[in-house]
Write a protein that holds these residues in place. Structure first.
Motif, short mmCIF file in Angstrom:
data_model
loop_
_atom_site.label_atom_id
_atom_site.label_comp_id
_atom_site.label_asym_id
_atom_site.label_seq_id
_atom_site.Cartn_x
_atom_site.Cartn_y
_atom_site.Cartn_z
N ARG A 195 2.69 -2.06 4.52
CA ARG A 195 2.11 -3.37 4.80
C ARG A 195 2.52 -4.37 3.73
O ARG A 195 2.62 -4.02 2.55
CB ARG A 195 0.60 -3.20 4.79
CG ARG A 195 -0.18 -4.33 5.38
CD ARG A 195 -1.67 -4.05 5.24
NE ARG A 195 -2.11 -4.32 3.88
CZ ARG A 195 -3.27 -3.90 3.37
NH1 ARG A 195 -4.09 -3.17 4.09
NH2 ARG A 195 -3.60 -4.20 2.13
N LEU A 250 1.35 4.93 4.79
CA LEU A 250 0.39 5.74 5.55
C LEU A 250 1.13 6.37 6.72
O LEU A 250 2.23 5.95 7.07
CB LEU A 250 -0.75 4.86 6.06
CG LEU A 250 -1.68 4.27 5.00
CD1 LEU A 250 -2.58 3.21 5.63
CD2 LEU A 250 -2.52 5.37 4.36
N THR A 251 0.48 7.35 7.33
CA THR A 251 1.11 8.03 8.45
C THR A 251 0.20 7.96 9.66
O THR A 251 -0.98 8.24 9.56
CB THR A 251 1.36 9.51 8.10
OG1 THR A 251 2.12 9.55 6.90
CG2 THR A 251 2.12 10.21 9.20
N THR A 252 0.75 7.54 10.76
CA THR A 252 0.00 7.58 12.01
C THR A 252 0.75 8.50 12.95
O THR A 252 1.98 8.62 12.87
CB THR A 252 -0.19 6.17 12.61
OG1 THR A 252 -0.89 6.30 13.85
CG2 THR A 252 1.11 5.45 12.86
N PHE A 299 7.09 -0.31 10.31
CA PHE A 299 6.99 1.05 10.84
C PHE A 299 8.36 1.71 10.81
O PHE A 299 9.35 1.12 11.24
CB PHE A 299 6.51 1.02 12.29
CG PHE A 299 5.06 0.64 12.44
CD1 PHE A 299 4.08 1.62 12.45
CD2 PHE A 299 4.68 -0.68 12.54
CE1 PHE A 299 2.74 1.29 12.56
CE2 PHE A 299 3.34 -1.03 12.65
CZ PHE A 299 2.37 -0.05 12.66
N PHE A 313 4.21 4.08 7.83
CA PHE A 313 4.22 2.63 7.85
C PHE A 313 3.64 2.06 6.56
O PHE A 313 2.95 2.73 5.81
CB PHE A 313 3.47 2.08 9.07
CG PHE A 313 1.98 2.33 9.07
CD1 PHE A 313 1.48 3.55 9.49
CD2 PHE A 313 1.11 1.35 8.66
CE1 PHE A 313 0.11 3.78 9.49
CE2 PHE A 313 -0.26 1.57 8.65
CZ PHE A 313 -0.76 2.79 9.08
N ILE A 315 0.86 -1.18 0.00
CA ILE A 315 0.00 0.00 0.00
C ILE A 315 0.89 1.23 0.00
O ILE A 315 2.05 1.16 0.39
CB ILE A 315 -0.93 0.07 1.24
CG1 ILE A 315 -0.12 -0.01 2.55
CG2 ILE A 315 -1.98 -1.04 1.21
CD1 ILE A 315 -0.92 0.28 3.81
N MET A 370 4.67 8.64 12.32
CA MET A 370 5.37 7.42 11.91
C MET A 370 4.76 6.96 10.59
O MET A 370 3.55 6.80 10.49
CB MET A 370 5.19 6.31 12.94
CG MET A 370 6.01 6.50 14.18
SD MET A 370 5.92 5.03 15.22
CE MET A 370 4.20 5.04 15.68
#
Lengths: 207, 120
Positions: free
Chosen positions: A84, A51-53, A96, A82, A48, A80
């Motif tokens: 998948r 993404l950012t968390t 991550f 990350f 994917i 962070m």
């Protein structure tokens, strides 16, 4: 296309959903300083778009700009990135990227809990960040490998020299990689898995 | 890293409070969800539900990690954890726990990871 859920909140694109059979996840953490290529590595192997968390940390202000002696609190937001990788129909790997500097270690508790291990990504021009990270991983007992990201403009150092500079034990694998390259990033992760397997074989069965 | 020009908290701190309904994270009785717990919806969104809760139910038709939910909701993991704890308590979602942490990962698990990566 992102589909819209409530109030304009976008969920995953249909091609980014996991199969219903996905039963459990594992994680690997990529540790390194700013600009060392963590997100690049995550992006090159992730199925994917990364993404950012984010997580926030409240800390007491230093007091420089205190007004009338009132202690101010500042909120630091740390992001962070990350990605998948679906390993099979049931098992998912999350990667991550997290900064290695001491001031970000508040993130590490949840992050390393249950993690398979870590990749310490280094830029030979700025080894300092890695010292802290390596020391901290050793303290926490997190297995890791060190990956030297090949920046075209960075001087090439023999592995032995880097090992000595980082005070890295021989038992910790050190590998060259190109974080931009999918195969090279995959091989870095494979090196970590092999290292984890080797830890099994050297662990004595009886004390 | 908290890059300037890319703020996450467009809704302000009161949104965090509203979403979590003022509860502190980690209530007893339920195992807290972790960053890579996979969340699957077991109920349909209902009218009057908090928009974030409804969004979780919609986006978790298929399994989705807590980290991904946090990214799509643009909310910190701690806030999402509180939200999910409520949904779990009401049986509106199910959480598939990560592979249990051990001192060393299980050889079979490592083999599966190895095979998965080799297939990339």
């Amino acid at each position: 296309m992102d589909y819209r859920t409530s109030e304009g909140i976008a969920g995953p694109r249909s091609e980014d959903t996991l199969p219903a059979s996905a039963a459990a996840a594992v994680k690997v953490v990529i540790v390194g300083g700013f600009g060392v290529g963590k997100t690049t590595m995550v992006g090159s192997v992730s199925e994917i778009r990364p993404l950012t968390t984010e997580e926030t940390m409240t800390q007491a202000g230093v007091g420089v700009d205190d007004i009338a002696g009132i202690e101010r609190k500042t909120e630091t937001t740390v992001a962070m990135d990350f990605g998948r990788i679906s390993l099979n129909e049931r098992l998912v790997l999350y990667l991550f990227g997290t900064p290695g500097q001491e001031r970000f270690w508040f993130l590490w508790n949840g992050l390393f809990e249950g993690a398979l291990g870590a990749v310490v990504l280094i830029d030979t021009r700025r080894l300092e960040v890695s010292f802290d990270a390596v020391g901290r991983l050793e303290e926490r007992g997190v297995p890791f490998v060190v990956a030297v990201n090949a920046f075209p403009e960075a001087p090439v150092h023999p592995v032995a020299e880097l090992r000595a500079a980082m005070d890295l034990p021989d038992s910790v694998p050190m590998i060259d990689c190109d974080a931009r390259d999918r195969a090279s990033s995959r091989d870095t992760l494979l090196a970590l898995v092999r290292h984890l397997q080797s830890l099994h074989t050297v662990t004595p069965e009886t004390p | 890293m908290s890059e300037p020009g890319k703020p996450w908290d467009e809704g302000g701190p009161e949104r965090l409070y509203t979403v979590s309904r003022g509860r502190a994270p980690q209530e007893p009785r339920h195992r807290p969800v972790e960053l890579v717990s996979l969340i699957v919806a077991r109920a349909e969104p209902e009218p009057g539900m908090a928009p974030e809760a409804a969004a979780v139910l919609r986006m978790c038709q298929f399994p989705l990690s807590v980290a991904e939910i946090s990214a799509y909701l643009v909310l910190p993991v701690s806030t999402v954890t509180v939200l999910l704890t409520g949904l779990l308590r009401d049986d509106r979602v199910e959480a598939r726990a990560p592979v249990p942490a051990a001192v060393l990962p299980d050889p079979e698990l490592l083999q599966a990871v190895m095979h998965g990566l080799q297939n990339l």
